[in-house]
Design an enzyme around this catalytic site. Sequence first.
Site, short mmCIF file in Angstrom:
data_model
loop_
_atom_site.label_atom_id
_atom_site.label_comp_id
_atom_site.label_asym_id
_atom_site.label_seq_id
_atom_site.Cartn_x
_atom_site.Cartn_y
_atom_site.Cartn_z
CE LYS A 110 -3.98 -1.97 0.25
NZ LYS A 110 -5.35 -1.93 -0.02
CE LYS A 192 -5.42 -8.72 -1.73
NZ LYS A 192 -6.80 -8.30 -1.63
CE LYS A 195 -13.14 -4.45 -0.46
NZ LYS A 195 -13.18 -4.00 0.92
#
Length: 326
Positions: A110, A192, A195
């Site tokens: 992130k 993966k 969102k």
Amino acid sequence: MRAFSGIQPTGIIHIGNYFGAIKQWIDLQQKFECFFCIVNQHAITIPQNPKALKKNTIDLATLYLACGLNPEISTIFIQSEIKQHTELTWILNTITKISELERMTQFKEKAKQHRKNVNVGLFDYPVLMAADILLYKTDVVPVGEDQKQHVEITRTLARRFNKIYGQTFKIPEVLIKKESARIMGLDNPFKKMSKSAKSPLNYIALDDSPELIFEKIQKAVTDSGKEIVYNPQKKPAIANLLTIFSLITGKSIKEIEKEFQGKGYSEFKQKLAYEIIEFLSPIQAKKRDLQKNEKYVFQVLEIGKEKAKIIAKETMNRVNEKIGLI
Ligand code: ATP
Ligand code: LTN
């Protein structure tokens, strides 16, 4: 025995979230006393629009119910309504090492995605998650594979606290379903499904229309060759689509391979899109119904808040007592 888990209300919910987390929760409800949280305070570690955050929070609660979480037997609530989550986070911060948080894979990823906003909250995200889990004396934490490391640090912090201040917290176990632990992106089978993916072609959202699902599956990347066989090393894209097919239909991968023997990718994809549309249709219908009855959703959240509060307060009092905080 108690189970605790949560999802961030950051907009869409995809089939990776469904099979990695929500599906497990539905099944667990019969065996465990379950707490399902909407973790809106985790969500703000990445900037959110306030209006959208509010809407997404209620939307996620509605989706929980539409998927089959049962408020008669499970506690469904919003993280920010229970102040003890952040209170316990502060305490746990004082026994967490900076080096431990620096090792967190999600933080590293992130931080790369949001270079201009690597805030302290993003860094501290796993400690807030540990507080969520430990507050409720949780036995099991049903999540997808990507959250395993966060449950491990939760266990470390619980043990450390118990060692310093005396037996206080239960040591929770992570619960990961092998078959659905890590659904990969439709546009990239090496990462993966997520969102926060740049392209919506990465995922199938639970809200996607039949047309969109059809388009996304048609555009999903495939591997070279034309056989429908499960081989994650050589054919990672087809292996992922087979996994999704199997989860959606309940058929085994072997059965599906047999069904498509001698048939090509195009036929396989068409059938897969059809199966996904069929699968999501009742969830979408139930959600539309619930949206017409928002009062009920608020009622569920209110009851959830009251139930959660009792346990959270009790744990927090004990923790403060142990530490000597007046
Ligand atoms: P982002 O990728 O933007 O961080 P996310 O898709 O991981 O978001 P979360 O709210 O962080 O969504 O995750 C909710 C739950 O869904 C967690 O239990 C997580 O492990 C699970 N999950 C998320 N992505 C997948 C996936 N691709 N396969 C299986 N489980 C998943
Ligand atoms: N970090 C989790 C969401 C989450 C969670 C939790 C999951 C926050 N608190 C407690 C299980 C238990 C994620 O899926 N990204």
